[in-house]
Design an enzyme around this catalytic site. Structure first.
Site, PDB file in Angstrom:
ATOM      1  N   HIS A  98       1.442  -1.634   7.379  1.00  0.00           N
ATOM      2  CA  HIS A  98       0.015  -1.856   6.852  1.00  0.00           C
ATOM      3  C   HIS A  98      -0.298  -3.294   6.871  1.00  0.00           C
ATOM      4  CE1 HIS A  98       3.154  -2.777   3.772  1.00  0.00           C
ATOM      5  NE2 HIS A  98       2.185  -3.782   3.369  1.00  0.00           N
ATOM      6  N   HIS A 100      -2.852  -6.042   5.363  1.00  0.00           N
ATOM      7  CA  HIS A 100      -3.569  -6.465   4.051  1.00  0.00           C
ATOM      8  C   HIS A 100      -5.040  -7.047   4.493  1.00  0.00           C
ATOM      9  CE1 HIS A 100      -0.158  -6.472   1.455  1.00  0.00           C
ATOM     10  NE2 HIS A 100       0.771  -6.571   2.453  1.00  0.00           N
TER      11      HIS A 100
HETATM   12  P1  5GP Z   1       4.182  -5.507   1.854  1.00  0.00           P
HETATM   13  O1  5GP Z   1       4.889  -6.735   0.954  1.00  0.00           O
HETATM   14  O2  5GP Z   1       5.083  -4.432   1.926  1.00  0.00           O
HETATM   15  O3  5GP Z   1       3.408  -5.970   2.769  1.00  0.00           O
HETATM   16  O4  5GP Z   1       3.026  -5.037   0.699  1.00  0.00           O
HETATM   17  C1  5GP Z   1       2.979  -3.615   0.283  1.00  0.00           C
HETATM   18  C2  5GP Z   1       1.938  -3.713  -0.833  1.00  0.00           C
HETATM   19  O5  5GP Z   1       1.843  -2.454  -1.348  1.00  0.00           O
HETATM   20  C3  5GP Z   1       1.918  -4.771  -2.134  1.00  0.00           C
HETATM   21  O6  5GP Z   1       0.700  -5.548  -2.114  1.00  0.00           O
HETATM   22  C4  5GP Z   1       1.756  -3.629  -3.213  1.00  0.00           C
HETATM   23  O7  5GP Z   1       1.028  -4.178  -4.341  1.00  0.00           O
HETATM   24  C5  5GP Z   1       1.293  -2.460  -2.366  1.00  0.00           C
HETATM   25  N1  5GP Z   1       1.631  -1.250  -3.194  1.00  0.00           N
HETATM   26  C6  5GP Z   1       2.875  -0.768  -3.505  1.00  0.00           C
HETATM   27  N2  5GP Z   1       2.957   0.309  -3.973  1.00  0.00           N
HETATM   28  C7  5GP Z   1       1.612   0.743  -4.161  1.00  0.00           C
HETATM   29  C8  5GP Z   1       0.946   2.255  -4.594  1.00  0.00           C
HETATM   30  O8  5GP Z   1       1.717   2.885  -5.219  1.00  0.00           O
HETATM   31  N3  5GP Z   1      -0.364   1.954  -4.327  1.00  0.00           N
HETATM   32  C9  5GP Z   1      -1.167   1.155  -3.878  1.00  0.00           C
HETATM   33  N4  5GP Z   1      -2.286   1.318  -3.932  1.00  0.00           N
HETATM   34  N5  5GP Z   1      -0.804  -0.089  -3.385  1.00  0.00           N
HETATM   35  C10 5GP Z   1       0.746  -0.254  -3.801  1.00  0.00           C
END
Ligand code: 5GP
Length: 105
Positions: A98, A100
Site C-alpha cells: 500500500h 500512504h
Molecule cells: P504499514 O505500517 O504497513 O505501512 O501501514 C499499515 C497501515 O494500515 C497503518 O497506518 C494502520 O493504521 C493501517 N490499518 C491497519 N489496520 C487497518 C484497518 O483495519 N483499517 C484501516 N482503514 N486501516 C488500517
C-alpha cells in the site's frame, strides 16, 4: 495464506469506507491517521510488499501512483507525501502492499 486485513476490507468482511476503486486498486482512509488526510492506496492483488513484487507488477504499482495523483486532485491538495514502508525492518505492519498518502490539508 489467510487474506490480509485489506483484502477483508475490499471484500466487505471488515467495514471501511472505500473512497475510490477500479479493477486494479482501491483507496481507504487510514484507521489511525498520522496526518489530517491519510489515505491508503491498495492494489486488489495481494502483493506482499515492494520486496514481493512479481514480474509485471510494476504496472500495478505505477497505477497506484496514478491514483495517488488523482486523489490529490480530487481533494484539491496543494501538496502531500507518498510513503511506502517496505518489510518489517522498513516499518511495514500490514503485508499487503500500500501507498500512504499524507497531507496536512
Ligand atoms: P504499514 O505500517 O504497513 O505501512 O501501514 C499499515 C497501515 O494500515 C497503518 O497506518 C494502520 O493504521 C493501517 N490499518 C491497519 N489496520 C487497518 C484497518 O483495519 N483499517 C484501516 N482503514 N486501516 C488500517
Amino acid at each position: 495464506m489467510s487474506d490480509s486485513i485489506f483484502t477483508k476490507i475490499y471484500q466487505g468482511e471488515i467495514p471501511s469506507e472505500i473512497l475510490f476503486q477500479d479493477d486494479i486498486a482501491f483507496v481507504i482512509k487510514d484507521i489511525n491517521p498520522k496526518a489530517k488526510t491519510h489515505l491508503l492506496i491498495i492494489p486488489i492483488k495481494p502483493i506482499h510488499s515492494i520486496m514481493g513484487m512479481d514480474e509485471g507488477d510494476e504496472e500495478i504499482v505505477g497505477h497506484l501512483f496514478k491514483i495517488a495523483k488523482e486523489m490529490g486532485q480530487k481533494l484539491e491538495l496543494p501538496g502531500y507525501k507518498l510513503q511506502i514502508n517496505v518489510g518489517a525492518h522498513g516499518g511495514q505492519e500490514v503485508f499487503h502492499l500500500h501507498i500512504h498518502l499524507l497531507a496536512n490539508f
